[in-house]
Design a protein around this motif. Structure first.
Motif, short mmCIF file in Angstrom:
data_model
loop_
_atom_site.label_atom_id
_atom_site.label_comp_id
_atom_site.label_asym_id
_atom_site.label_seq_id
_atom_site.Cartn_x
_atom_site.Cartn_y
_atom_site.Cartn_z
N UNK A 30 9.11 -0.54 -5.17
CA UNK A 30 7.86 -0.26 -6.44
C UNK A 30 6.69 -1.20 -6.09
N UNK A 31 5.97 -0.68 -5.28
CA UNK A 31 4.58 -1.39 -4.81
C UNK A 31 3.54 -0.68 -4.92
N UNK A 32 2.33 -0.95 -6.20
CA UNK A 32 1.54 0.25 -6.49
C UNK A 32 0.52 -1.08 -5.75
N UNK A 33 -0.71 0.10 -4.83
CA UNK A 33 -1.91 -0.54 -4.66
C UNK A 33 -2.78 0.46 -5.01
N UNK A 34 -3.86 -0.54 -5.31
CA UNK A 34 -5.57 0.32 -4.61
C UNK A 34 -5.47 0.62 -3.68
N UNK A 35 -6.58 1.76 -3.65
CA UNK A 35 -7.35 1.88 -2.30
C UNK A 35 -8.60 2.59 -3.39
N UNK A 39 -5.00 4.50 -7.65
CA UNK A 39 -3.49 3.57 -7.77
C UNK A 39 -2.78 4.22 -6.63
N UNK A 40 -2.34 3.93 -5.36
CA UNK A 40 -1.52 4.58 -4.36
C UNK A 40 -0.03 3.71 -4.35
N UNK A 41 0.89 4.50 -4.07
CA UNK A 41 1.89 3.67 -3.48
C UNK A 41 2.73 4.16 -2.61
N UNK A 42 3.22 2.55 -2.27
CA UNK A 42 3.50 1.85 -0.94
C UNK A 42 4.72 1.98 -0.84
N UNK A 296 17.65 0.28 7.99
CA UNK A 296 16.15 0.29 9.68
C UNK A 296 14.35 -0.23 8.69
N UNK A 297 13.72 -0.39 9.28
CA UNK A 297 12.55 -0.70 9.01
C UNK A 297 12.07 0.59 8.70
N UNK A 298 11.11 0.75 7.93
CA UNK A 298 10.26 1.99 7.51
C UNK A 298 8.03 0.90 6.99
N UNK A 299 7.62 2.05 7.10
CA UNK A 299 6.42 1.94 6.81
C UNK A 299 5.97 3.45 6.12
N UNK A 300 4.64 2.52 5.27
CA UNK A 300 3.81 3.54 4.43
C UNK A 300 2.44 3.02 4.96
N UNK A 301 1.60 4.29 5.36
CA UNK A 301 -0.08 4.18 5.77
C UNK A 301 -0.34 4.86 4.50
N UNK A 302 -1.29 4.83 3.66
CA UNK A 302 -1.87 5.78 2.29
C UNK A 302 -3.73 5.54 3.40
N UNK A 303 -3.51 6.86 3.17
CA UNK A 303 -5.39 7.06 4.19
C UNK A 303 -5.90 7.54 3.62
N UNK A 304 -7.72 7.53 3.09
CA UNK A 304 -8.96 8.00 3.10
C UNK A 304 -8.81 8.56 4.07
N UNK A 305 -8.75 9.87 4.29
CA UNK A 305 -9.21 10.67 5.59
C UNK A 305 -9.62 12.22 5.44
N UNK A 387 -1.76 -0.72 4.30
CA UNK A 387 -0.51 -0.15 5.70
C UNK A 387 0.60 -0.87 4.52
N UNK A 388 1.80 -1.15 4.60
CA UNK A 388 2.54 -1.95 4.24
C UNK A 388 4.09 -1.73 5.00
N UNK A 389 5.29 -2.63 5.13
CA UNK A 389 6.09 -2.83 5.33
C UNK A 389 7.53 -2.77 4.87
N UNK A 390 7.80 -2.07 5.13
CA UNK A 390 9.55 -2.27 3.78
C UNK A 390 10.72 -2.78 5.54
N UNK A 391 10.40 -4.48 5.66
CA UNK A 391 11.25 -4.79 7.13
C UNK A 391 12.59 -4.30 6.48
N UNK A 392 13.83 -4.16 6.97
CA UNK A 392 15.42 -3.50 7.25
C UNK A 392 15.69 -3.30 5.17
N UNK A 393 14.77 -2.16 4.48
CA UNK A 393 14.59 -1.56 3.78
C UNK A 393 15.50 -0.76 3.32
#
Length: 450
Positions: A30-35, A39-42, A296-305, A387-393
């Motif tokens: 559970x990782x909330x960050x500001x963009x 508040x967005x969830x990574x 496996x490793x995954x990642x989350x990218x949250x963007x304004x676009x 952007x945030x990685x979740x290594x082996x998560x």
């Protein structure tokens, strides 16, 4: 979340738990960050309120009145016909309604015919198999590629050919073991539901519990509430476990250097490989079982676009199967889902057996993802991102995973060592809460019976 829930439960039952957290804050994935101002969830995006015990826990913590729920929205699917709306009744393990699937034409005539032969191909599977094997034998390869892979891959980053059917679809357990037809069972349930609605059409049911929720300050509101009143050491990593007399001594390293904590019981709620390393000396048999748990490793990218002429601009979620992309699994329009004022998109990156992302820099990962989205037909004018990685998560339970974890429980029974978490119990906030309560009850029941 598993360990935090267990500690909260234990404290409510008069125990004095100590939580060792390797990261800077509690909450696991559970990782909330500001963009900007949002508040967005990574990691996990929302809490599933209908999972066992979740709504009760939210109520206990006093968080019910402040919940926010997502808006209804359309779901899209990459298909042989391009990007189409997901047919009603399609689930991660296949369709539960057949007319919408037929009308969508996401399956070819030959694929539909092969899927319709499922009652004649049904046979018992007393042992767990992969989702891919089961779907291929029952429905044919096309159903797996067109329907199951995009959704199971989108949610679990899974490879159908290595992911356990028992984990992906526990509700199908008895039907799979007995060899019952899934199609026949679905048609029977649909007919019963239709008849029930006809019989009770004049009766109004009460409001249903919303499926998911979050909070204005992010999903971290939940672990923060669980953490209140607990003794928690952040940036503190367990490095080993050994038994001294009737106690377990956990070796730790943290801001104060190297030390140890002596306790009666130890709950290990870490990735499976980390748990295996911690148990290598304390319980080698358990360690060997945990080493068989893949992830496996995954990642989350949250963007304004700004999307340019793409269906996701007015939809909510777009599932992309491995046949269409080895990198991107899912695109979520956070603007339509969570009422954000500015166009914001969340991209789920990485999948088992797909393009490796472990060694990519953040800049390279973002550039590669943008290029892949453009190839898929979504050209975005990138303005700001996190952007945030979740290594082996992301756990990838293989066939017979449940059986191995049952053996793990038997081996650890009565030792004072308890293991849980995503790699053992499965991914998701709801699963973590259920697992945390289960682990805590092992300890409290022992205390009550002693």
């Amino acid at each position: 979340m598993t360990g935090l829930t267990a500690a909260h439960h234990l404290q409510n039952h008069g125990c004095r738990p100590v939580v060792l957290e390797a990261g800077q804050r509690v909450g696991g994935q559970v990782r909330s960050r500001r963009l900007g101002s949002d508040v967005v969830e990574m990691g996990a995006e929302a809490v599933p309120l209908r999972a066992p015990g979740v709504a009760a826990l939210v109520t206990e913590l006093g968080l019910t009145d402040s919940m926010r729920h997502p808006a209804p929205g359309r779901t899209l699917l990459s298909s042989r016909r391009g990007i189409v709306e997901l047919p009603a009744g399609v689930t991660p393990v296949g369709p539960t309604r057949f007319l919408p699937t037929i009308a969508s034409r996401i399956l070819s005539p030959a694929g539909l015919l092969r899927a319709g032969l499922e009652p004649f191909n049904a046979r018992p599977h007393p042992d767990d198999v992969s989702v891919g094997q089961f779907i291929s034998e029952r429905f044919g390869d096309e159903v797996g590629r067109a329907v199951v892979d995009p959704m199971l891959g989108g949610i679990h980053a899974a490879d159908l050919n290595t992911f356990s059917l028992a984990v992906a679809a526990p509700a199908l357990g008895q039907a799979v073991k007995k060899g019952d037809s899934i199609v026949a069972g679905t048609l029977k349930r649909n007919a019963a539901g239709w008849w029930s609605r006809i019989r009770h059409r004049s009766q109004r049911s009460g409001p249903r519990t919303p499926a998911t929720a979050t909070w204005r300050h992010g999903l971290v509101t939940l672990p923060d509430a669980l953490a209140e009143g607990l003794t928690i050491h952040t940036n503190t990593r367990a490095t080993g476990i050994r038994q001294v007399g009737h106690e377990w001594v956990v070796e730790v390293t943290g801001p104060r250097g190297i030390g140890s904590v002596a306790v009666d019981d130890v709950i290990i709620a870490t990735p499976a490989k980390v748990a295996a390393a911690l148990l290598a000396t304390a319980c080698p048999q358990a360690s060997e079982l945990l080493l068989q748990c893949d992830s496996t490793t995954v990642a989350t990218l949250v963007m304004r676009a700004e999307p340019t002429g793409h269906p996701i601009a007015t939809a909510q979620t777009w599932f992309i199967g491995s046949a269409w992309s080895p990198l991107v699994r899912q695109v979520t329009n956070l603007s339509t889902k969570w009422y954000l004022a500015k166009p914001t998109f969340r991209i789920a990156i990485g999948r088992q057996g797909g393009m490796p992302i472990d060694n990519l820099s953040d800049d390279d990962l973002v550039a590669m993802t943008m290029a892949e989205l453009k190839r898929l037909g979504l050209a975005l004018d990138l303005r700001n991102y996190v952007v945030e990685r979740h290594r082996g998560a992301m756990p990838q339970p293989a066939p017979s995973h449940r059986k191995r974890m049952a053996q793990l429980t038997t081996i650890l029974d009565g030792t004072g060592l308890h293991v849980g978490g995503a790699g053992i119990d499965g991914a998701g906030v709801g699963t973590a809460i259920v697992a945390g309560h289960r682990l805590a009850r092992h300890i409290t029941s022992k205390e009550e019976n002693s």
